[in-house]
Write a protein that holds these residues in place. Structure first.
Motif, PDB file in Angstrom:
ATOM      1  N   ALA A   1       0.823  -1.212   0.000  1.00 53.85           N
ATOM      2  CA  ALA A   1       0.000   0.000   0.000  1.00 53.85           C
ATOM      3  C   ALA A   1       0.859   1.265   0.000  1.00 53.85           C
ATOM      4  CB  ALA A   1      -0.922   0.007   1.217  1.00 53.85           C
ATOM      5  N   CYS A   2       2.146   1.111   0.254  1.00 52.55           N
ATOM      6  CA  CYS A   2       3.044   2.275   0.378  1.00 52.55           C
ATOM      7  C   CYS A   2       3.460   2.784  -0.997  1.00 52.55           C
ATOM      8  CB  CYS A   2       4.273   1.874   1.178  1.00 52.55           C
ATOM      9  SG  CYS A   2       5.437   3.222   1.458  1.00 52.55           S
ATOM     10  N   HIS A   3       3.465   4.103  -1.163  1.00 52.40           N
ATOM     11  CA  HIS A   3       3.893   4.683  -2.437  1.00 52.40           C
ATOM     12  C   HIS A   3       5.361   4.398  -2.730  1.00 52.40           C
ATOM     13  CE1 HIS A   3       0.425   7.869  -2.732  1.00 52.40           C
ATOM     14  NE2 HIS A   3      -0.001   6.619  -2.680  1.00 52.40           N
ATOM     15  N   ALA A   4       6.122   3.988  -1.732  1.00 57.90           N
ATOM     16  CA  ALA A   4       7.542   3.679  -1.946  1.00 57.90           C
ATOM     17  C   ALA A   4       7.767   2.207  -2.295  1.00 57.90           C
ATOM     18  CB  ALA A   4       8.339   4.026  -0.683  1.00 57.90           C
ATOM     19  N   TYR A   5       6.695   1.409  -2.312  1.00 69.33           N
ATOM     20  CA  TYR A   5       6.826  -0.052  -2.474  1.00 69.33           C
ATOM     21  C   TYR A   5       7.503  -0.425  -3.786  1.00 69.33           C
ATOM     22  CZ  TYR A   5       5.289  -4.947  -2.782  1.00 69.33           C
ATOM     23  OH  TYR A   5       5.229  -6.314  -2.894  1.00 69.33           O
ATOM     24  N   ARG A   6       7.210   0.309  -4.857  1.00 65.93           N
ATOM     25  CA  ARG A   6       7.764  -0.030  -6.176  1.00 65.93           C
ATOM     26  C   ARG A   6       9.014   0.764  -6.506  1.00 65.93           C
ATOM     27  NH1 ARG A   6       2.541  -0.595  -5.921  1.00 65.93           N
ATOM     28  NH2 ARG A   6       1.568  -2.462  -6.799  1.00 65.93           N
ATOM     29  N   GLY A   7       9.660   1.281  -5.487  1.00 64.76           N
ATOM     30  CA  GLY A   7      10.926   1.969  -5.704  1.00 64.76           C
ATOM     31  C   GLY A   7      10.776   3.475  -5.813  1.00 64.76           C
ATOM     32  N   GLN A   8      11.907   4.144  -5.863  1.00 64.77           N
ATOM     33  CA  GLN A   8      11.918   5.600  -5.844  1.00 64.77           C
ATOM     34  C   GLN A   8      11.598   6.178  -7.217  1.00 64.77           C
ATOM     35  OE1 GLN A   8      15.306   7.324  -3.915  1.00 64.77           O
ATOM     36  NE2 GLN A   8      14.936   9.360  -4.758  1.00 64.77           N
ATOM     37  N   THR A   9      10.761   7.220  -7.237  1.00 71.43           N
ATOM     38  CA  THR A   9      10.458   7.993  -8.444  1.00 71.43           C
ATOM     39  C   THR A   9      10.556   9.472  -8.077  1.00 71.43           C
ATOM     40  OG1 THR A   9       8.090   8.176  -7.999  1.00 71.43           O
ATOM     41  CG2 THR A   9       8.812   6.211  -9.196  1.00 71.43           C
ATOM     42  N   ALA A  10      10.389  10.342  -9.066  1.00 71.26           N
ATOM     43  CA  ALA A  10      10.429  11.782  -8.777  1.00 71.26           C
ATOM     44  C   ALA A  10       9.334  12.153  -7.782  1.00 71.26           C
ATOM     45  CB  ALA A  10      10.260  12.583 -10.071  1.00 71.26           C
ATOM     46  N   ARG A  11       8.172  11.505  -7.925  1.00 71.93           N
ATOM     47  CA  ARG A  11       7.036  11.857  -7.072  1.00 71.93           C
ATOM     48  C   ARG A  11       7.287  11.494  -5.614  1.00 71.93           C
ATOM     49  NH1 ARG A  11       1.628   8.218  -6.497  1.00 71.93           N
ATOM     50  NH2 ARG A  11       0.078   9.824  -6.085  1.00 71.93           N
ATOM     51  N   ASN A  12       7.750  10.262  -5.360  1.00 73.16           N
ATOM     52  CA  ASN A  12       7.830   9.795  -3.970  1.00 73.16           C
ATOM     53  C   ASN A  12       9.204  10.017  -3.350  1.00 73.16           C
ATOM     54  OD1 ASN A  12       9.527   7.744  -4.861  1.00 73.16           O
ATOM     55  ND2 ASN A  12       7.932   6.198  -4.941  1.00 73.16           N
ATOM     56  N   ALA A  13      10.080  10.738  -4.020  1.00 71.68           N
ATOM     57  CA  ALA A  13      11.455  10.915  -3.539  1.00 71.68           C
ATOM     58  C   ALA A  13      11.545  11.394  -2.083  1.00 71.68           C
ATOM     59  CB  ALA A  13      12.207  11.864  -4.471  1.00 71.68           C
ATOM     60  N   PRO A  14      10.666  12.291  -1.615  1.00 73.47           N
ATOM     61  CA  PRO A  14      10.800  12.726  -0.219  1.00 73.47           C
ATOM     62  C   PRO A  14      10.692  11.583   0.790  1.00 73.47           C
ATOM     63  CG  PRO A  14       9.438  14.285  -1.412  1.00 73.47           C
ATOM     64  CD  PRO A  14       9.673  13.117  -2.345  1.00 73.47           C
ATOM     65  N   LEU A  15       9.959  10.503   0.431  1.00 77.71           N
ATOM     66  CA  LEU A  15       9.862   9.365   1.354  1.00 77.71           C
ATOM     67  C   LEU A  15      11.224   8.691   1.550  1.00 77.71           C
ATOM     68  CD1 LEU A  15       6.550   7.590   0.264  1.00 77.71           C
ATOM     69  CD2 LEU A  15       6.930   8.958   2.317  1.00 77.71           C
ATOM     70  N   PHE A  16      12.073   8.778   0.531  1.00 77.72           N
ATOM     71  CA  PHE A  16      13.375   8.124   0.584  1.00 77.72           C
ATOM     72  C   PHE A  16      14.469   9.046   1.127  1.00 77.72           C
ATOM     73  CE2 PHE A  16      11.045   5.570  -2.424  1.00 77.72           C
ATOM     74  CZ  PHE A  16      11.491   4.276  -2.192  1.00 77.72           C
ATOM     75  N   GLY A  17      14.144  10.309   1.321  1.00 77.43           N
ATOM     76  CA  GLY A  17      15.132  11.262   1.809  1.00 77.43           C
ATOM     77  C   GLY A  17      15.269  11.205   3.319  1.00 77.43           C
ATOM     78  N   PRO A  18      15.919  12.220   3.900  1.00 72.37           N
ATOM     79  CA  PRO A  18      16.078  12.253   5.357  1.00 72.37           C
ATOM     80  C   PRO A  18      14.724  12.373   6.051  1.00 72.37           C
ATOM     81  CG  PRO A  18      17.338  14.013   4.263  1.00 72.37           C
ATOM     82  CD  PRO A  18      16.514  13.350   3.216  1.00 72.37           C
ATOM     83  N   PRO A  19      14.595  11.887   7.278  1.00 65.70           N
ATOM     84  CA  PRO A  19      13.328  11.998   8.005  1.00 65.70           C
ATOM     85  C   PRO A  19      12.998  13.456   8.309  1.00 65.70           C
ATOM     86  CG  PRO A  19      15.083  11.244   9.459  1.00 65.70           C
ATOM     87  CD  PRO A  19      15.637  11.218   8.070  1.00 65.70           C
ATOM     88  N   GLY A  20      11.705  13.692   8.580  1.00 67.85           N
ATOM     89  CA  GLY A  20      11.278  15.037   8.954  1.00 67.85           C
ATOM     90  C   GLY A  20      10.977  15.949   7.789  1.00 67.85           C
ATOM     91  N   HIS A  21      10.899  15.379   6.579  1.00 72.68           N
ATOM     92  CA  HIS A  21      10.489  16.166   5.421  1.00 72.68           C
ATOM     93  C   HIS A  21       9.056  15.785   5.038  1.00 72.68           C
ATOM     94  CE1 HIS A  21      14.479  17.856   3.925  1.00 72.68           C
ATOM     95  NE2 HIS A  21      14.789  17.177   5.022  1.00 72.68           N
ATOM     96  N   ALA A  22       8.329  16.736   4.421  1.00 75.13           N
ATOM     97  CA  ALA A  22       6.964  16.462   3.975  1.00 75.13           C
ATOM     98  C   ALA A  22       6.985  15.740   2.626  1.00 75.13           C
ATOM     99  CB  ALA A  22       6.186  17.772   3.856  1.00 75.13           C
TER     100      ALA A  22
END
Length: 205
Positions: free
Chosen positions: A48-69
DNA sequence: CTACCGATGCGCT
DNA sequence: GCGCATCGGTAGC
């Protein structure tokens, strides 16, 4: 009322989501203040996670440092806000699902088009609309002293745990956390395609 | 309160 | 083209 430090977000998403209930969402340039009453966890090892299929331009903040929107656009009209959690590279975060409005209600009412006050922030799309969130807010650092941040005033509400709202995949993972006594929590809707719920899904915490 | 349904546009197969 | 971490309106209990 203290801004949450990056260390708060540098933990597994379910722990952060639990602890976000009772915290304050602040957009100081708009004069907006609200108490978070509902949050959900998403991690890149479940579908269900947008990061499940790997990093893209859209979901990049999920893969960055914590505490970002991470703010994403869905259903052709809604913007929803997450906080990135865990370590950089882990692809996880917490969806802010609902909050109780405390300050700036006139602006929230204007943006939300005259709905009942109880519904100003009752749902992730409604919260995004009332806070005026959009594409430009995705990637914002919530811990750098800016105008969009999350704060702690010492409130520690009782928290209930249960399955996430509206997800088609991994529908029974109990990663939704909500304030037990709040009337501002969003209604639970199971995804039509998710099958039947198992017995006894909600518990205190 | 619950249930259904259409709107609406982007991201991804 | 399909599906979506949603919402507002309407219908019914």
């Amino acid at each position: 009322m203290n801004r949450l430090p990056r260390s708060f977000f540098a933990r597994p998403a379910p722990a952060v989501a639990h602890d976000l209930v009772g915290k304050l969402l602040v957009k100081s340039d708009d004069g907006l203040l609200a108490r978070i009453v509902e949050a959900e966890a998403y991690t890149d090892d479940e579908p269900a996670c947008h990061a499940y299929r790997g990093q893209t331009a859209r979901n990049a903040p999920l893969f960055g440092p914590p505490g970002h929107a991470y703010v994403y656009f869905t259903y052709g009209m809604h913007w929803c806000m997450n906080t990135a959690t865990g370590a950089a590279g882990e692809g996880q975060g917490c969806l802010l699902r609902a909050a109780e409005p405390l300050e700036g209600l006139d602006l929230m009412r204007e943006r939300r088009g005259g709905v009942r006050d109880r519904d100003l922030l009752r749902g992730p799309g409604r919260l995004g609309q009332a806070f005026g969130l959009g594409r430009d807010d995705s990637g914002t650092d919530l811990c750098d002293g800016g105008t969009l941040y999350i704060a702690d005033d010492g409130t520690r509400p009782a928290v209930l745990t249960g399955p996430r709202v509206g997800v088609a995949l991994a529908p029974d993972l109990a990663w939704r956390f909500r304030a037990a006594e709040s009337g501002h929590v969003s209604p639970y809707k199971r995804h039509p395609r998710a099958g039947n719920a198992p017995a006894g899904t909600y518990s205190g915490g």
